[in-house]
Design a protein around this motif. Structure first.
Motif, PDB file in Angstrom:
ATOM      1  N   PHE A 360      22.181  25.769   0.917  1.00 42.39           N
ATOM      2  CA  PHE A 360      22.001  27.104   1.495  1.00 42.39           C
ATOM      3  C   PHE A 360      20.857  27.027   2.489  1.00 42.39           C
ATOM      4  O   PHE A 360      19.767  26.538   2.151  1.00 42.39           O
ATOM      5  CB  PHE A 360      21.678  28.119   0.398  1.00 42.39           C
ATOM      6  CG  PHE A 360      21.501  29.533   0.900  1.00 42.39           C
ATOM      7  CD1 PHE A 360      22.571  30.418   0.934  1.00 42.39           C
ATOM      8  CD2 PHE A 360      20.262  29.990   1.322  1.00 42.39           C
ATOM      9  CE1 PHE A 360      22.407  31.713   1.395  1.00 42.39           C
ATOM     10  CE2 PHE A 360      20.086  31.280   1.775  1.00 42.39           C
ATOM     11  CZ  PHE A 360      21.157  32.152   1.813  1.00 42.39           C
ATOM     12  N   GLY A 361      21.081  27.461   3.719  1.00 40.39           N
ATOM     13  CA  GLY A 361      20.015  27.379   4.703  1.00 40.39           C
ATOM     14  C   GLY A 361      20.350  28.124   5.965  1.00 40.39           C
ATOM     15  O   GLY A 361      21.209  29.011   5.985  1.00 40.39           O
ATOM     16  N   SER A 362      19.692  27.755   7.058  1.00 41.45           N
ATOM     17  CA  SER A 362      19.896  28.420   8.338  1.00 41.45           C
ATOM     18  C   SER A 362      19.681  27.451   9.494  1.00 41.45           C
ATOM     19  O   SER A 362      18.959  26.449   9.359  1.00 41.45           O
ATOM     20  CB  SER A 362      18.951  29.616   8.490  1.00 41.45           C
ATOM     21  OG  SER A 362      19.155  30.269   9.741  1.00 41.45           O
ATOM     22  N   ASN A 363      20.295  27.779  10.619  1.00 39.77           N
ATOM     23  CA  ASN A 363      20.093  27.031  11.855  1.00 39.77           C
ATOM     24  C   ASN A 363      18.819  27.454  12.576  1.00 39.77           C
ATOM     25  O   ASN A 363      18.434  26.835  13.572  1.00 39.77           O
ATOM     26  CB  ASN A 363      21.269  27.234  12.793  1.00 39.77           C
ATOM     27  CG  ASN A 363      21.576  28.708  13.034  1.00 39.77           C
ATOM     28  OD1 ASN A 363      22.114  29.361  12.132  1.00 39.77           O
ATOM     29  ND2 ASN A 363      21.254  29.225  14.195  1.00 39.77           N
ATOM     30  N   LEU A 364      18.145  28.492  12.087  1.00 38.26           N
ATOM     31  CA  LEU A 364      16.905  28.980  12.691  1.00 38.26           C
ATOM     32  C   LEU A 364      15.758  28.881  11.699  1.00 38.26           C
ATOM     33  O   LEU A 364      15.873  29.373  10.565  1.00 38.26           O
ATOM     34  CB  LEU A 364      17.055  30.426  13.159  1.00 38.26           C
ATOM     35  CG  LEU A 364      18.022  30.671  14.326  1.00 38.26           C
ATOM     36  CD1 LEU A 364      18.172  32.163  14.603  1.00 38.26           C
ATOM     37  CD2 LEU A 364      17.557  29.935  15.586  1.00 38.26           C
ATOM     38  N   GLY A 365      14.660  28.240  12.124  1.00 42.41           N
ATOM     39  CA  GLY A 365      13.475  28.189  11.290  1.00 42.41           C
ATOM     40  C   GLY A 365      12.626  29.433  11.449  1.00 42.41           C
ATOM     41  O   GLY A 365      12.009  29.908  10.501  1.00 42.41           O
ATOM     42  N   ASN A 366      12.596  29.976  12.659  1.00 43.61           N
ATOM     43  CA  ASN A 366      11.891  31.227  12.947  1.00 43.61           C
ATOM     44  C   ASN A 366      12.795  32.042  13.850  1.00 43.61           C
ATOM     45  O   ASN A 366      12.817  31.863  15.070  1.00 43.61           O
ATOM     46  CB  ASN A 366      10.552  30.944  13.631  1.00 43.61           C
ATOM     47  CG  ASN A 366       9.758  32.218  13.915  1.00 43.61           C
ATOM     48  OD1 ASN A 366      10.292  33.319  13.851  1.00 43.61           O
ATOM     49  ND2 ASN A 366       8.484  32.060  14.227  1.00 43.61           N
ATOM     50  N   ALA A 367      13.574  32.938  13.232  1.00 49.13           N
ATOM     51  CA  ALA A 367      14.541  33.718  14.003  1.00 49.13           C
ATOM     52  C   ALA A 367      13.859  34.641  14.997  1.00 49.13           C
ATOM     53  O   ALA A 367      14.420  34.947  16.057  1.00 49.13           O
ATOM     54  CB  ALA A 367      15.422  34.525  13.051  1.00 49.13           C
ATOM     55  N   ASN A 368      12.662  35.086  14.680  1.00 54.89           N
ATOM     56  CA  ASN A 368      11.929  35.977  15.577  1.00 54.89           C
ATOM     57  C   ASN A 368      11.721  35.332  16.947  1.00 54.89           C
ATOM     58  O   ASN A 368      11.743  35.998  17.982  1.00 54.89           O
ATOM     59  CB  ASN A 368      10.576  36.336  14.960  1.00 54.89           C
ATOM     60  CG  ASN A 368       9.799  37.338  15.791  1.00 54.89           C
ATOM     61  OD1 ASN A 368      10.340  38.359  16.215  1.00 54.89           O
ATOM     62  ND2 ASN A 368       8.532  37.054  16.041  1.00 54.89           N
ATOM     63  N   MET A 369      11.564  34.005  16.958  1.00 53.17           N
ATOM     64  CA  MET A 369      11.319  33.258  18.206  1.00 53.17           C
ATOM     65  C   MET A 369      12.487  32.332  18.578  1.00 53.17           C
ATOM     66  O   MET A 369      12.377  31.541  19.497  1.00 53.17           O
ATOM     67  CB  MET A 369      10.050  32.412  18.046  1.00 53.17           C
ATOM     68  CG  MET A 369       8.805  33.195  17.669  1.00 53.17           C
ATOM     69  SD  MET A 369       8.303  34.368  18.940  1.00 53.17           S
ATOM     70  CE  MET A 369       7.798  33.224  20.229  1.00 53.17           C
ATOM     71  N   HIS A 370      13.604  32.439  17.859  1.00 49.75           N
ATOM     72  CA  HIS A 370      14.744  31.542  18.062  1.00 49.75           C
ATOM     73  C   HIS A 370      14.348  30.075  17.912  1.00 49.75           C
ATOM     74  O   HIS A 370      14.934  29.190  18.545  1.00 49.75           O
ATOM     75  CB  HIS A 370      15.388  31.755  19.442  1.00 49.75           C
ATOM     76  CG  HIS A 370      15.987  33.104  19.630  1.00 49.75           C
ATOM     77  ND1 HIS A 370      15.599  33.958  20.630  1.00 49.75           N
ATOM     78  CD2 HIS A 370      16.944  33.753  18.932  1.00 49.75           C
ATOM     79  CE1 HIS A 370      16.284  35.081  20.555  1.00 49.75           C
ATOM     80  NE2 HIS A 370      17.110  34.988  19.540  1.00 49.75           N
ATOM     81  N   ASN A 371      13.389  29.808  17.039  1.00 46.97           N
ATOM     82  CA  ASN A 371      12.889  28.450  16.848  1.00 46.97           C
ATOM     83  C   ASN A 371      13.805  27.689  15.900  1.00 46.97           C
ATOM     84  O   ASN A 371      14.182  28.197  14.838  1.00 46.97           O
ATOM     85  CB  ASN A 371      11.461  28.487  16.300  1.00 46.97           C
ATOM     86  CG  ASN A 371      10.804  27.135  16.304  1.00 46.97           C
ATOM     87  OD1 ASN A 371      11.223  26.233  15.593  1.00 46.97           O
ATOM     88  ND2 ASN A 371       9.756  26.982  17.103  1.00 46.97           N
ATOM     89  N   THR A 372      14.143  26.460  16.280  1.00 49.95           N
ATOM     90  CA  THR A 372      15.085  25.666  15.480  1.00 49.95           C
ATOM     91  C   THR A 372      14.405  24.524  14.727  1.00 49.95           C
ATOM     92  O   THR A 372      15.063  23.588  14.282  1.00 49.95           O
ATOM     93  CB  THR A 372      16.190  25.081  16.385  1.00 49.95           C
ATOM     94  OG1 THR A 372      15.586  24.277  17.417  1.00 49.95           O
ATOM     95  CG2 THR A 372      17.007  26.186  17.029  1.00 49.95           C
ATOM     96  N   ARG A 373      13.083  24.606  14.567  1.00 47.83           N
ATOM     97  CA  ARG A 373      12.335  23.615  13.787  1.00 47.83           C
ATOM     98  C   ARG A 373      12.102  24.129  12.368  1.00 47.83           C
ATOM     99  O   ARG A 373      12.216  25.313  12.089  1.00 47.83           O
ATOM    100  CB  ARG A 373      10.991  23.337  14.450  1.00 47.83           C
ATOM    101  CG  ARG A 373      11.082  22.777  15.866  1.00 47.83           C
ATOM    102  CD  ARG A 373      11.539  21.327  15.846  1.00 47.83           C
ATOM    103  NE  ARG A 373      11.614  20.749  17.169  1.00 47.83           N
ATOM    104  CZ  ARG A 373      11.904  19.486  17.421  1.00 47.83           C
ATOM    105  NH1 ARG A 373      12.154  18.663  16.416  1.00 47.83           N
ATOM    106  NH2 ARG A 373      11.972  19.032  18.642  1.00 47.83           N
ATOM    107  N   ASN A 374      11.739  23.220  11.480  1.00 48.65           N
ATOM    108  CA  ASN A 374      11.388  23.575  10.101  1.00 48.65           C
ATOM    109  C   ASN A 374      12.418  24.536   9.499  1.00 48.65           C
ATOM    110  O   ASN A 374      12.113  25.658   9.110  1.00 48.65           O
ATOM    111  CB  ASN A 374       9.993  24.194  10.037  1.00 48.65           C
ATOM    112  CG  ASN A 374       9.460  24.262   8.610  1.00 48.65           C
ATOM    113  OD1 ASN A 374       9.828  23.455   7.758  1.00 48.65           O
ATOM    114  ND2 ASN A 374       8.607  25.237   8.344  1.00 48.65           N
TER     115      ASN A 374
END
Length: 425
Positions: A360-374
């Motif tokens: 279970f997870g996501s393609n976005l680490g920080n959706a607020n900034m559209h960040n795809t790390r972590n």
């Protein structure tokens, strides 16, 4: 799901035992009594893989602990999964390289593939981990894989040609295709469709081979690739025909009723989660992907007044974060409910979760900034060692974890996506 109390069965049962009475058939799940003292690998419960993505991320301060290892302290989100702490592992530090696409959410289509630069000119997706496994395993189940989504037919599953596998969004239709027995006339029509399809593909192959002798070398490469896709389609059609005469599993559960209201995000997600244990228990497939999508409306959740997408771009607004936490908490409860159902479903030598790797997870680490790390990643079940929070070195390839999950399924691939090695914890 309700289960009968365990009974001592002295005589060994065949693993395909079917009870028949009054014209009704009931196929039994895998029971301990179906094992012999010298059972071989063919009687072992199969390994499965379920991959679930919530595409709008998870609010990091509500998820990540500040301590590592088995003694990590709980957080707001992890407390919702407290009953499964010993059955799951939380990972941080994972990502795919070069995922900032032409559009802010292009990383959705590469979460299971790790292809770089999604959405840019010339981009072509690669095979997703579920379809990679399906190709290696072959048609050992009625459906090589099942792709589900909460809102529309877009999915994160891609074949070896980089073509998206359309998602199924109707639990009622899926239940029908999985478990409702067709008529003899319907089976005959389906067989004729397969025969017609094979005839068409044979014709295409012959014509393309003729054309191949008259084109350039670069065109030949493109045609060869297409012919490979044609041959795979022929193989799939041939193998699918073998399942037409096999009866579908008989289940006592009633067919679900679809949630028509697009705003009922949680209702739709819950219906999908409820079907997964039944799909796996009947061995209808061993590979399932679920995409929890943006529904573009205000979800029907008490205390929520904004749509999920806008709340994920909260800009540190306290009230938006509060509402976002409500939405994401409900989604995590759906995930926790799935784990509970898998653990309560018994099969040979344990329960379903022990033989099912659930990510279970996501393609976005920080959706607020559209960040795809972590990227937030939780893995449960599958016979792995669990009960820890594992902080991987920053930018560790998520593909390494995919590769490890493939090996657990018996797919001994040397690499997948951007993998550099197996991931051990």
């Amino acid at each position: 799901m309700t289960h009968a109390k365990d009974r001592l069965v002295k005589s060994q049962l065949n693993r395909r035992t079917v009870l028949k009475t009054g014209g009704v058939s009931l196929s039994l799940p895998m029971l301990d009594a179906m094992n012999s003292a010298a059972a071989d690998d063919s009687t072992k419960a199969p390994q499965r893989m379920v991959l679930i993505c919530t595409t709008l991320g998870l609010h990091a301060p509500s998820l990540w602990p500040t301590t590592l290892g088995a003694d990590y302290e709980s957080t707001e989100y992890l407390s919702l999964l407290a009953d499964h702490r010993a059955d799951m592992t939380l990972f941080s530090g994972l990502c795919h390289e070069s995922q900032s696409g032409r559009r802010p959410h292009d990383s959705e289509v590469t979460w299971l593939t790790a292809a770089q630069n999604p959405g840019f000119p010339g981009f072509r997706n690669s095979v997703s981990v579920d379809q990679f496994a399906a190709q290696k395993l072959g048609r050992i189940t009625r459906f090589p894989s099942i792709t589900l989504a909460s809102n529309n037919m877009a999915s994160q599953s891609f074949n070896s040609q980089g073509v998206m596998i359309p998602a199924q969004t109707s639990p009622a239709d899926l239940f029908s295709s999985l478990f409702l027995q067709g008529t003899a006339e319907g089976t005959a029509r389906q067989r004729q469709k397969l025969q017609d399809g094979r005839s068409i593909l044979d014709g295409l192959g012959t014509e393309l081979n003729r054309i191949r002798t008259t084109v350039s070398s670069s065109d030949i490469d493109m045609l060869d690739e297409y012919l490979a896709a044609v041959r795979q389609a022929e193989k799939n059609i041939t193998e699918a025909g073998g399942w037409l005469d096999r009866p579908k599993p008989i289940v006592t559960r009633e067919a679900p009723t679809d949630v028509e209201n697009n705003a009922d995000l949680i209702g739709r997600v819950q219906l999908l989660m409820d079907l997964i244990p039944l799909i796996l228990q009947t061995d209808s497939t061993r590979l399932i992907t679920v995409m929890i999508q943006d529904h573009n409306v205000v979800p029907m959740i008490a205390g929520v007044e904004g749509n999920h997408h806008n709340l994920s771009h909260h800009g540190q607004d306290a009230d938006k974060i509060r509402q976002l936490q409500i939405v994401e908490s409900e989604l995590l409860k759906c995930f926790g409910g799935l784990l509970s159902q898998l653990k309560s479903t018994r099969e040979q030598s344990g329960h379903l979760l022990q033989n099912t790797s659930v990510l279970f997870g996501s393609n976005l680490g920080n959706a607020n900034m559209h960040n795809t790390r972590n990227l937030p990643v939780i893995v449960a079940g599958g016979g792995f060692s669990h009960g820890r929070y594992v902080a991987a070195p920053d930018n560790t390839p998520l593909s390494n974890l995919f590769l490890t999950m493939l090996h657990r399924m018996g797919v001994e691939a040397e690499s997948f996506g951007q993998s550099t090695s197996l991931f051990s914890w």
